[in-house]
Scaffold this active site. Sequence first.
Site, PDB file in Angstrom:
ATOM      1  N   THR A   1       0.842  -1.202   0.000  1.00 25.87           N
ATOM      2  CA  THR A   1       0.000   0.000   0.000  1.00 25.87           C
ATOM      3  C   THR A   1       0.874   1.248   0.000  1.00 25.87           C
ATOM      4  O   THR A   1       0.661   2.178  -0.796  1.00 25.87           O
ATOM      5  CB  THR A   1      -0.915   0.008   1.244  1.00 25.87           C
ATOM      6  OG1 THR A   1      -1.766  -1.139   1.187  1.00 25.87           O
ATOM      7  CG2 THR A   1      -1.755   1.274   1.310  1.00 25.87           C
TER       8      THR A   1
ATOM      9  N   ASN B   1      -6.043  -9.423  -7.587  1.00 25.68           N
ATOM     10  CA  ASN B   1      -6.198 -10.036  -6.268  1.00 25.68           C
ATOM     11  C   ASN B   1      -7.537 -10.740  -6.043  1.00 25.68           C
ATOM     12  O   ASN B   1      -7.675 -11.489  -5.086  1.00 25.68           O
ATOM     13  CB  ASN B   1      -5.972  -8.991  -5.180  1.00 25.68           C
ATOM     14  CG  ASN B   1      -6.767  -7.728  -5.387  1.00 25.68           C
ATOM     15  OD1 ASN B   1      -6.562  -7.012  -6.369  1.00 25.68           O
ATOM     16  ND2 ASN B   1      -7.698  -7.458  -4.516  1.00 25.68           N
TER      17      ASN B   1
ATOM     18  N   GLN C   1       0.486  -9.576  -5.495  1.00 27.25           N
ATOM     19  CA  GLN C   1      -0.031 -10.948  -5.580  1.00 27.25           C
ATOM     20  C   GLN C   1       0.811 -11.825  -6.506  1.00 27.25           C
ATOM     21  O   GLN C   1       0.579 -13.025  -6.584  1.00 27.25           O
ATOM     22  CB  GLN C   1      -1.471 -10.951  -6.125  1.00 27.25           C
ATOM     23  CG  GLN C   1      -2.493 -10.294  -5.227  1.00 27.25           C
ATOM     24  CD  GLN C   1      -2.863 -11.141  -4.010  1.00 27.25           C
ATOM     25  OE1 GLN C   1      -2.491 -12.312  -3.885  1.00 27.25           O
ATOM     26  NE2 GLN C   1      -3.602 -10.530  -3.101  1.00 27.25           N
TER      27      GLN C   1
ATOM     28  N   HIS D   1       3.615  -9.963   3.377  1.00 32.60           N
ATOM     29  CA  HIS D   1       2.654 -10.896   3.982  1.00 32.60           C
ATOM     30  C   HIS D   1       1.817 -11.670   2.958  1.00 32.60           C
ATOM     31  O   HIS D   1       1.018 -12.517   3.331  1.00 32.60           O
ATOM     32  CB  HIS D   1       1.751 -10.176   4.999  1.00 32.60           C
ATOM     33  CG  HIS D   1       0.672  -9.315   4.423  1.00 32.60           C
ATOM     34  ND1 HIS D   1      -0.636  -9.728   4.342  1.00 32.60           N
ATOM     35  CD2 HIS D   1       0.704  -8.066   3.923  1.00 32.60           C
ATOM     36  CE1 HIS D   1      -1.365  -8.749   3.815  1.00 32.60           C
ATOM     37  NE2 HIS D   1      -0.571  -7.735   3.552  1.00 32.60           N
TER      38      HIS D   1
ATOM     39  N   THR E   1      13.433   4.950  10.807  1.00 29.17           N
ATOM     40  CA  THR E   1      14.261   3.812  11.213  1.00 29.17           C
ATOM     41  C   THR E   1      13.698   2.524  10.642  1.00 29.17           C
ATOM     42  O   THR E   1      12.490   2.291  10.711  1.00 29.17           O
ATOM     43  CB  THR E   1      14.327   3.740  12.748  1.00 29.17           C
ATOM     44  OG1 THR E   1      14.792   5.000  13.231  1.00 29.17           O
ATOM     45  CG2 THR E   1      15.254   2.622  13.208  1.00 29.17           C
TER      46      THR E   1
ATOM     47  N   CYS F   1      -9.618  -5.874   1.692  1.00 27.25           N
ATOM     48  CA  CYS F   1      -9.415  -4.458   1.973  1.00 27.25           C
ATOM     49  C   CYS F   1     -10.608  -3.613   1.583  1.00 27.25           C
ATOM     50  O   CYS F   1     -10.659  -2.444   1.894  1.00 27.25           O
ATOM     51  CB  CYS F   1      -8.177  -3.959   1.257  1.00 27.25           C
ATOM     52  SG  CYS F   1      -7.516  -5.130   0.129  1.00 27.25           S
TER      53      CYS F   1
HETATM   54  C1  LIG Z   1      -2.448  -7.023  -0.461  1.00 28.15           C
HETATM   55  C2  LIG Z   1      -2.291  -6.168  -1.649  1.00 28.15           C
HETATM   56  C3  LIG Z   1      -1.816  -4.864  -1.535  1.00 28.15           C
HETATM   57  C4  LIG Z   1      -1.509  -4.227  -0.207  1.00 28.15           C
HETATM   58  O1  LIG Z   1      -0.372  -4.771   0.392  1.00 28.15           O
HETATM   59  P1  LIG Z   1      -0.040  -4.436   1.927  1.00 28.15           P
HETATM   60  O2  LIG Z   1       1.352  -4.954   2.085  1.00 28.15           O
HETATM   61  O3  LIG Z   1      -1.050  -5.185   2.727  1.00 28.15           O
HETATM   62  O4  LIG Z   1      -0.150  -2.969   2.101  1.00 28.15           O
HETATM   63  C5  LIG Z   1      -1.659  -4.119  -2.688  1.00 28.15           C
HETATM   64  N1  LIG Z   1      -1.968  -4.640  -3.889  1.00 28.15           N
HETATM   65  C6  LIG Z   1      -2.422  -5.885  -4.032  1.00 28.15           C
HETATM   66  C7  LIG Z   1      -2.730  -6.408  -5.398  1.00 28.15           C
HETATM   67  C8  LIG Z   1      -2.613  -6.695  -2.921  1.00 28.15           C
HETATM   68  O5  LIG Z   1      -3.085  -7.917  -3.077  1.00 28.15           O
END
Ligand SMILES: *Cc1c(COP(=O)(O)O)cnc(C)c1O
Length: 388
Positions: free
Chosen positions: A76, A158, A186, A208, A247, A333
């Site tokens: 993000t 996604n 993704q 993640h 940091t 999200c």
């Molecule tokens: C999960 C996702 C994000 C956001 O990633 P974060 O590390 O959770 O901020 C952005 N773009 C896509 C396509 C995602 O699947």
Amino acid sequence: MAVRTPVYLDHHATTPMDPAVLEVLQRVQKDHFGNPASQGHSFGWAAQTLVENARHQVAQLVGAEDREIIFTSGATEANNLVLLGGAATSGKPCKIISTTLEHSSIAEPLTRLQEQGWDVVRIQSDLDGLIQPEDIEACLNDDQDHEVLMVSVIAAQNEIGTLQPLEQIGKLCRRRGVLFHSDAAQACGHVPIDAQAMNLDLVSISSHKIYGPKGVGALMVKRTHPPLPLAPLFFGGGQENGLRPGTLNVPGISAFGEACRLALKNRDEEVLRLRQLKDRFWHRLQEQLPGVYLNGAAEPRLPGNLNIRFDGIRSAQLLPRVSVLALSTGAACRSDEPGPSPVLMSLGLDSNQADSSVRIGLGRFTSQEDVDFAAERLIGAVEKLRQE
Ligand SMILES: *Cc1c(COP(=O)(O)O)cnc(C)c1O
């Protein structure tokens, strides 16, 4: 073999940490508290070594040079940095070309830019959930009034898992001298993403989504002379080339590096394994239920993704009936936003069809037993709901 429940089938929302990644996270958290910016003593040097090691591991995953990787708090932030930080270098609003398939962390900053006078073009996907490079080309040739700052295209969608033709789009951008960014949260670690071969100038990555910890990610920024037009969003320290002061999250970054190393090591094998599991799941549903459809092209698609529509079913009713399965109706999200998914609508689905769709995301720890169990439960629940 007994299946451990609940079965997690929502790997597009997030992934569990790989045990090897967790080990790195815990070890660094415990043993290395130093600040990598402390260049006067061994605590700082040790932390810096860990960060640089991770930087190399991330770079390897996307075919970049180590110094092209900027650590962020996630994809993000990387996406916001690209769009808002890129726009900030332009003296006047100009044009950005993106798509109807973007994640909210691209879609919403684009709306903000639009409100500030930017000309934002969202290329419509075809009914298979794929962007046609010709449409981007036409748009690049379209009007010469506005200079195009960049083209931003999601790598793997996604919700429906479709893989966009980045290599072809990259060629067009290179020919026109336009910056090319991809939100590859993704895709990286799941399918090959090669910044060089795809002519990518900027790539967003999330830890993640690849079995790493949350709250870490990276932006790949291609090194050029002069440097790419990108201004920081934050101020107050020179870290990460001045592009992302603050940091560094050393344990998170180290663990993210390990996640990248593992993803690259296992990727080709894992693509085959997941594709086979996904096909098995889909064939079971198709064989045993009438009125089931796959949303989005079967290929090219993320190997662990299915997005399925069940005629006559509302997913909001179905999900509680299969609470032993962790499934979703769409993007985590935007689960607070009412109304059908814009991505499903851009496939030409009406809102009823969009409401009868379910996203299934298989992952590294999904077994064949999990898939068989999940298919059986889903089929049972759909049959029962259709009888009511
Ligand atoms: C999960 C996702 C994000 C956001 O990633 P974060 O590390 O959770 O901020 C952005 N773009 C896509 C396509 C995602 O699947």
